[in-house]
Design a protein around this motif. Structure first.
Motif, mmCIF file in Angstrom:
data_model
loop_
_atom_site.group_PDB
_atom_site.id
_atom_site.type_symbol
_atom_site.label_atom_id
_atom_site.label_comp_id
_atom_site.label_asym_id
_atom_site.label_seq_id
_atom_site.Cartn_x
_atom_site.Cartn_y
_atom_site.Cartn_z
ATOM 1 N N GLY A 221 44.250 14.897 70.707
ATOM 2 C CA GLY A 221 45.643 14.493 70.579
ATOM 3 C C GLY A 221 46.528 15.612 70.058
ATOM 4 N N GLY A 222 47.814 15.323 70.005
ATOM 5 C CA GLY A 222 48.476 14.081 70.339
ATOM 6 C C GLY A 222 48.961 14.008 71.787
ATOM 7 N N GLY A 223 49.906 13.085 71.979
ATOM 8 C CA GLY A 223 50.365 12.763 73.307
ATOM 9 C C GLY A 223 51.029 13.907 74.046
ATOM 10 N N GLN A 224 51.741 14.778 73.344
ATOM 11 C CA GLN A 224 52.392 15.915 74.009
ATOM 12 C C GLN A 224 51.359 16.907 74.519
ATOM 13 N N LEU A 225 50.334 17.172 73.710
ATOM 14 C CA LEU A 225 49.278 18.087 74.126
ATOM 15 C C LEU A 225 48.531 17.527 75.335
ATOM 16 N N VAL A 226 48.182 16.252 75.281
ATOM 17 C CA VAL A 226 47.480 15.626 76.401
ATOM 18 C C VAL A 226 48.339 15.679 77.660
ATOM 19 N N ALA A 227 49.645 15.464 77.508
ATOM 20 C CA ALA A 227 50.547 15.502 78.661
ATOM 21 C C ALA A 227 50.535 16.874 79.319
ATOM 22 N N GLY A 228 50.557 17.927 78.504
ATOM 23 C CA GLY A 228 50.525 19.273 79.061
ATOM 24 C C GLY A 228 49.240 19.561 79.806
ATOM 25 N N LEU A 229 48.127 19.097 79.263
ATOM 26 C CA LEU A 229 46.834 19.303 79.915
ATOM 27 C C LEU A 229 46.703 18.457 81.175
ATOM 28 N N MET A 230 47.246 17.239 81.141
ATOM 29 C CA MET A 230 47.244 16.405 82.341
ATOM 30 C C MET A 230 48.072 17.057 83.439
ATOM 31 N N ALA A 231 49.240 17.583 83.076
ATOM 32 C CA ALA A 231 50.107 18.214 84.063
ATOM 33 C C ALA A 231 49.439 19.433 84.690
ATOM 34 N N ALA A 232 48.596 20.122 83.901
ATOM 35 C CA ALA A 232 47.868 21.282 84.410
ATOM 36 C C ALA A 232 46.613 20.875 85.178
ATOM 37 N N ASP A 233 46.311 19.579 85.193
ATOM 38 C CA ASP A 233 45.154 19.034 85.928
ATOM 39 C C ASP A 233 43.839 19.635 85.441
ATOM 40 N N VAL A 234 43.661 19.669 84.124
ATOM 41 C CA VAL A 234 42.442 20.259 83.571
ATOM 42 C C VAL A 234 41.649 19.282 82.694
ATOM 43 N N ILE A 235 42.065 18.031 82.603
ATOM 44 C CA ILE A 235 41.289 17.043 81.856
ATOM 45 C C ILE A 235 40.305 16.382 82.813
ATOM 46 N N ASP A 236 39.025 16.558 82.529
ATOM 47 C CA ASP A 236 37.964 16.032 83.399
ATOM 48 C C ASP A 236 37.526 14.627 83.016
#
Length: 244
Positions: free
Chosen positions: A170-185
Motif C-alpha cells: 500500500g497505499g492506494g496511490q502506489l498501487v494505482a501507479g503500479l497497476m497503470a504500469a501493468d506490473v502487478i502479477d
C-alpha cells in the motif's frame, strides 16, 4: 533461493514477481477520511501478512502508509525465519519506502526496526536525506516524462540485484501507479467486516482510475473464510504462476 523472476509483459527483459497485499473494509476502503492506520484486520490477517512477507525479497510501500503506522511489518515467526534462512534470504526483506518528497519523520520507530531500509525518491526528495542517516540506500528513481516513476525500469534494476519477489503493502496511490504500469502479477485482498464509507476514504487502488474497457483484469485463484474475514487471491490475467 528466492522465487524465480518472471518475464515482464510490459517491458523487455526480466523483472520480479510483484504481489500486492491489502486489507479493506466490506465497502472497499483501506482507511478512513483522516488516513488513520488501518488496524481493523484480525490476528488471522496479521499472520497471513507475515506469511506473504516471508516469501518476499523486498517490499514497497508509500510514505503515507509509513506515516500512518510509524512502523513496518516484520517476519517474526521462528519457522518462517528458518525457511528464509534455508532459501538463503536475509531474516527480513528490504523495505523500500516510496516518497517523491522524501518528507519522512526521521524519528519514526521504523528507523529502529531491524530491517534493510531504502528510499525510492526524486532528486529533490534525496536532498532531505543528504546529511542525515536512516536509509541504507537513497535511490533516485527513473522518472517518465509525465513525472511518474518508471516502474518497469525500477523493477528490472531490482531483478539485477537478485530480488525475485516484491510485495506491495500500500497505499492506494502506489498501487494505482503500479497497476497503470501493468506490473502487478498477483493480488491478495482481505475483506474485513466493517463499513467505513466516505467519498475521500482511500481504496486499494486510487489515482485517476481506469475506464471499464482498460481496467486491469484478474482471475480468482483461491478464497478462504476465517472468522468474519474473507481472504481472496487473484492472479493478473496473462501473468505467470503465483509465488507460494
Amino acid at each position: 533461493m528466492s522465487a524465480p523472476a518472471l518475464r515482464s509483459r510490459s517491458a523487455a527483459g526480466y523483472r520480479p514477481h510483484v504481489t500486492a497485499i491489502l486489507a479493506m473494509s466490506a465497502d472497499g476502503k483501506i482507511s478512513d477520511t483522516h488516513g488513520t492506520a488501518a488496524r481493523f484486520p484480525s490476528a488471522n490477517d496479521q499472520r497471513h501478512l507475515e506469511q506473504r512477507l516471508a516469501t518476499a525479497d523486498a517490499t514497497l510501500f508509500g510514505a503515507g502508509t509509513l506515516r500512518a503506522y510509524g512502523t513496518t511489518a516484520l517476519v517474526k515467526d521462528p519457522a518462517l525465519l528458518a525457511t528464509r534462512c534455508q532459501r538463503q534470504q536475509p531474516p527480513q526483506p528490504t523495505h523500500i519506502v516510496c516518497s517523491r518528497s522524501g518528507g519522512i519523520v526521521p524519528n519514526a520507530h521504523f528507523f529502529r526496526q531491524p530491517v534493510p531500509r531504502w528510499l525510492l525518491t526524486t532528486q529533490a526528495g534525496a536532498e532531505h536525506w543528504r546529511e542525515q542517516p536512516g536509509f541504507d540506500r537513497v535511490w533516485i528513481a527513473p522518472i517518465k516524462t509525465a513525472g511518474e516513476y518508471h516502474w518497469p525500469q525500477i523493477l528490472q534494476e531490482l531483478h539485477t540485484l537478485g530480488m525475485g519477489h516484491v510485495l506491495v503493502m500500500g497505499g492506494g496511490q502506489l498501487v494505482a501507479g503500479l497497476m497503470a504500469a501493468d506490473v502487478i502479477d498477483e493480488l491478495w485482498l482481505t475483506i474485513c467486516p466493517l463499513i467505513i464509507g466516505g467519498a475521500t476514504s482511500p481504496t486499494p487502488c486510487d489515482g485517476e482510475g481506469f475506464s471499464l474497457d482498460q481496467a486491469p483484469r484478474f482471475t480468482l485463484k483461491s478464497s478462504q473464510t476465517m472468522g468474519d474475514e474473507i481472504f481472496l487471491n487473484y492472479q493478473r490475467q496473462g501473468s505467470g504462476p503465483s509465488v507460494q
